[in-house]
Scaffold this motif. Structure first.
Motif, PDB file in Angstrom:
ATOM      1  N   UNK A  41       1.136  -1.206   0.199  1.00  0.00           N
ATOM      2  CA  UNK A  41      -0.005  -0.442   0.022  1.00  0.00           C
ATOM      3  C   UNK A  41       0.694   1.234  -0.198  1.00  0.00           C
ATOM      4  N   UNK A  42       1.879   1.269   0.396  1.00  0.00           N
ATOM      5  CA  UNK A  42       2.565   2.366   0.190  1.00  0.00           C
ATOM      6  C   UNK A  42       4.182   1.961  -0.790  1.00  0.00           C
ATOM      7  N   UNK A  43       4.070   1.711  -1.154  1.00  0.00           N
ATOM      8  CA  UNK A  43       4.460   1.504  -2.573  1.00  0.00           C
ATOM      9  C   UNK A  43       4.720   2.543  -3.560  1.00  0.00           C
ATOM     10  N   UNK A  44       5.588   2.819  -3.783  1.00  0.00           N
ATOM     11  CA  UNK A  44       5.610   4.359  -4.856  1.00  0.00           C
ATOM     12  C   UNK A  44       6.323   4.392  -6.394  1.00  0.00           C
ATOM     13  N   UNK A  45       6.560   4.583  -7.505  1.00  0.00           N
ATOM     14  CA  UNK A  45       6.657   3.887  -8.540  1.00  0.00           C
ATOM     15  C   UNK A  45       6.821   5.289  -9.000  1.00  0.00           C
ATOM     16  N   UNK A  46       8.755   5.450  -9.757  1.00  0.00           N
ATOM     17  CA  UNK A  46       8.983   6.087 -10.759  1.00  0.00           C
ATOM     18  C   UNK A  46       9.737   5.486 -11.908  1.00  0.00           C
ATOM     19  N   UNK A  47       9.984   6.560 -12.600  1.00  0.00           N
ATOM     20  CA  UNK A  47      10.271   5.827 -13.730  1.00  0.00           C
ATOM     21  C   UNK A  47      10.746   7.432 -14.896  1.00  0.00           C
ATOM     22  N   UNK A  48      11.409   7.299 -15.041  1.00  0.00           N
ATOM     23  CA  UNK A  48      11.464   8.094 -16.310  1.00  0.00           C
ATOM     24  C   UNK A  48      11.660   7.871 -17.902  1.00  0.00           C
ATOM     25  N   UNK A  49      11.327   8.491 -18.673  1.00  0.00           N
ATOM     26  CA  UNK A  49      10.123   7.727 -20.024  1.00  0.00           C
ATOM     27  C   UNK A  49      11.782   7.757 -20.677  1.00  0.00           C
ATOM     28  N   UNK A  50      11.603   6.566 -22.098  1.00  0.00           N
ATOM     29  CA  UNK A  50      12.264   6.142 -22.410  1.00  0.00           C
ATOM     30  C   UNK A  50      13.119   7.523 -23.048  1.00  0.00           C
ATOM     31  N   UNK A  51      14.159   7.694 -23.836  1.00  0.00           N
ATOM     32  CA  UNK A  51      14.326   8.866 -25.262  1.00  0.00           C
ATOM     33  C   UNK A  51      14.131   7.751 -26.274  1.00  0.00           C
TER      34      UNK A  51
END
Length: 51
Positions: A41-51
């Motif tokens: 429940x406390x997980x956060x997902x972060x990512x950078x878009x592919x170029x």
């Protein structure tokens, strides 16, 4: 759940990779991801878009 932090990190990496590369998710995979994510429940997902 044993090793919950590892489980949640793996799930986050999976989802982040899908988002980053614009990969499709079928209905069965979506349902499984949602089911497993309920234990994070406390997980956060972060990512950078592919170029």
């Amino acid at each position: 759940m044993p090793m919950a932090s590892v489980h949640c990190r793996y799930l986050g990496e999976w989802v982040g990779t899908k988002h980053r590369w614009g990969l499709a998710v079928d209905q069965a995979e979506r349902e499984a991801l949602l089911r497993y994510a309920a234990s994070c429940p406390n997980a956060r997902i972060t990512y950078e878009p592919a170029l």
